[in-house]
Design a protein around this motif. Structure first.
Motif, mmCIF file in Angstrom:
data_model
loop_
_atom_site.group_PDB
_atom_site.id
_atom_site.type_symbol
_atom_site.label_atom_id
_atom_site.label_comp_id
_atom_site.label_asym_id
_atom_site.label_seq_id
_atom_site.Cartn_x
_atom_site.Cartn_y
_atom_site.Cartn_z
ATOM 1 N N GLY A 404 47.962 -26.640 -18.627
ATOM 2 C CA GLY A 404 48.777 -25.507 -18.175
ATOM 3 C C GLY A 404 48.149 -24.743 -17.028
ATOM 4 N N ILE A 405 47.120 -25.303 -16.402
ATOM 5 C CA ILE A 405 46.497 -24.683 -15.231
ATOM 6 C C ILE A 405 46.156 -25.773 -14.223
ATOM 7 N N ASN A 406 45.971 -25.360 -12.983
ATOM 8 C CA ASN A 406 45.586 -26.303 -11.940
ATOM 9 C C ASN A 406 44.094 -26.590 -12.014
ATOM 10 N N ALA A 407 43.726 -27.834 -11.815
ATOM 11 C CA ALA A 407 42.321 -28.225 -11.785
ATOM 12 C C ALA A 407 42.077 -29.076 -10.548
ATOM 13 N N LYS A 408 40.939 -28.861 -9.919
ATOM 14 C CA LYS A 408 40.526 -29.706 -8.809
ATOM 15 C C LYS A 408 39.928 -30.982 -9.377
ATOM 16 N N VAL A 409 40.356 -32.128 -8.883
ATOM 17 C CA VAL A 409 39.843 -33.407 -9.356
ATOM 18 C C VAL A 409 39.121 -34.106 -8.221
ATOM 19 N N ARG A 410 37.901 -34.539 -8.493
ATOM 20 C CA ARG A 410 37.132 -35.235 -7.455
ATOM 21 C C ARG A 410 36.608 -36.550 -8.017
ATOM 22 N N MET A 411 37.028 -37.643 -7.405
ATOM 23 C CA MET A 411 36.549 -38.956 -7.808
ATOM 24 C C MET A 411 35.177 -39.200 -7.196
ATOM 25 N N VAL A 412 34.253 -39.700 -8.004
ATOM 26 C CA VAL A 412 32.905 -39.988 -7.511
ATOM 27 C C VAL A 412 32.599 -41.465 -7.746
ATOM 28 N N GLU A 413 31.601 -41.958 -7.051
ATOM 29 C CA GLU A 413 31.263 -43.378 -7.119
ATOM 30 C C GLU A 413 30.789 -43.764 -8.520
ATOM 31 N N PRO A 414 30.956 -45.038 -8.892
ATOM 32 C CA PRO A 414 30.479 -45.491 -10.199
ATOM 33 C C PRO A 414 28.987 -45.232 -10.392
#
Length: 433
Positions: A404-414
């Motif tokens: 129910g809120i916005n979240a920043k998503v950041r993909m990082v390397e394996p």
């Protein structure tokens, strides 16, 4: 063997209630006489041991908190004299004083009995070879599982935590059939096995006993798929006893509580009100059989539910559902309650990610900002940037719906996020720094 102690595991609800009532009355008299802290608490509210006549009166008794143990550090809550204390453990907490737990010889026997019942219900037999990768020492996990396995008659490999490649080699060479460790470490073991070129079928592993941290059904599915095993949830905490307070049976439909030794309640963590069966709230335990460190209405901060209907396995003991988080670990982000397990559940639903993630909370211009760092699966790491962005968008949209809120998503390397060979630290809350 279906049961380790059939009578204790299949009593009627009336029999359970009668045993709990008798033991509760004895317990209250025992702590009133032997623990000044409890005597003072009861005197303060005008309560005498004779006022407690059955489990119906449990609600009259005061709660016990971890802070009580810290305030009486190290041995002030012990009810037995030190010459009767044969074992001392301590919590692995990261803030404040550690909580110290003492056991008499009777307590150790009772603990082993509880574990033997729990492990038998999970499917462990005397023919198994159990590799215990929980930490030994002051942490209760390793020795607790160890004694339960020995009581069943299973073979124990007391390898403790760490040295993951050695863990895997031992598993292969010794023919380990049961692995006991934290679920996050199990996933790390599975990941390392794949890197070493070892397939699940190269081992004899069939069963895992996992606890010491909350884990989701999605993580269970990931473990079972990765290693080709059945993954069982076990529950305990040092203050109450250690592992074995409750454990899933092979039906995997809630963790059976050893009710002749513990009374469980579900309360509203804000008001302390006891909630009706099936409600979600904080689980509270009263120890009925312990001599060294008996506890009355100990607030665990673990969020769960209780059910009492007979399980398909035939056991009649109450079951607690999977712990979904902790009331004290709950994040409040812009007024919304957020549990890490909710975020984990989303990540394990989305293809292209691994179960390794980090939650970071910052405060920017007086506004809470939630960032979730997620390790990419190697398969999408090598794909186009657009594919990575698509996965990020899917996670972000799903988190918006669930939280129910916005979240920043950041993909990082394996393999860039920190791994753990014990309890993994998922949350970094910079608002407290």
């Amino acid at each position: 063997m279906k049961y380790f102690n059939e009578y204790a595991e299949t009593m009627s609800r009336d029999e359970i209630r009668n045993i709990q009532s008798q033991k509760l009355c004895r317990l209250v008299k025992y702590v009133y006489t032997n623990v000044p802290h409890y005597r003072e608490k009861m005197q303060k509210i005008g309560l005498l041991p004779g006022d407690i006549k059955s489990v119906d009166d449990l609600k009259l008794l005061p709660f016990t908190y971890k802070q009580d143990l810290r305030d009486t550090y190290p041995f002030g809550m012990f009810a037995a004299p030190m010459e009767q204390i044969v074992r001392i453990h301590a919590s692995s907490g990261t803030t404040g004083k550690q909580t110290v737990v003492g056991y008499t010889a009777h307590d150790i026997d009772m603990w082993a009995e509880c574990l033997a019942r729990a492990l038998t219900s999970a499917g462990v037999t005397r023919g198994d070879i159990v590799q215990i990768a929980y930490g030994y020492g002051l942490f209760t996990g390793g020795l607790g599982i160890h004694y339960g396995c020995e009581k069943i008659g299973a073979s124990v490999i007391p390898i403790s935590g760490g040295n993951t490649k050695r863990q895997i080699q031992t598993m292969v060479d010794f023919g380990t059939t049961v692995l006991a460790c934290t679920p996050s470490y199990c996933l790390y073991i599975a990941e390392t096995m794949a890197e070493m070129g070892i397939k699940p079928e190269d081992t004899k592993l069939r069963l895992g006993i996992f606890g010491a941290e909350p884990w989701s059904e999605q993580m269970r599915a990931d473990i079972e798929r990765s290693l080709g095993i059945k993954a069982i949830d076990i529950y305990g905490l040092s203050e109450v006893m250690g592992p074995g307070v409750a454990c899933e049976c092979e039906a995997q439909d809630g963790m059976h509580i050893q009710e002749d030794n513990f009374i469980a309640e579900i309360i509203d963590p804000d008001t302390g009100e006891v909630l009706p069966e099936g409600s979600t709230g904080e689980i509270v335990f009263t120890t009925l059989s312990k001599e060294g460190l008996p506890l009355i209405r100990y607030c665990t901060h673990d969020i769960s539910q209780l059910v009492t209907e007979r399980c398909s396995c035939g056991r009649t003991t109450a079951r607690m559902k999977k712990v979904t988080g902790r009331s004290d670990d709950m994040l409040i982000i812009r007024g919304v309650n957020v549990f890490p397990s909710q975020i984990e559940g989303v990540l394990l639903e989305v293809a292209g990610t691994t179960p390794n993630y980090q939650i970071i909370v910052n405060r920017v211009d007086n506004m809470d900002v939630l960032e979730v760092q997620v390790e990419m699966n190697p398969s999408i790491f090598s794909d186009e940037v657009k594919e990575v962005e698509n996965v990020e968008q899917k996670i972000r949209a799903r988190l918006d719906t669930v939280l129910g809120i916005n979240a920043k998503v950041r993909m990082v390397e394996p393999k860039t996020l920190v791994r753990s060979e014990g309890k993994v630290k998922r949350v970094i809350d910079n608002r407290r720094i």
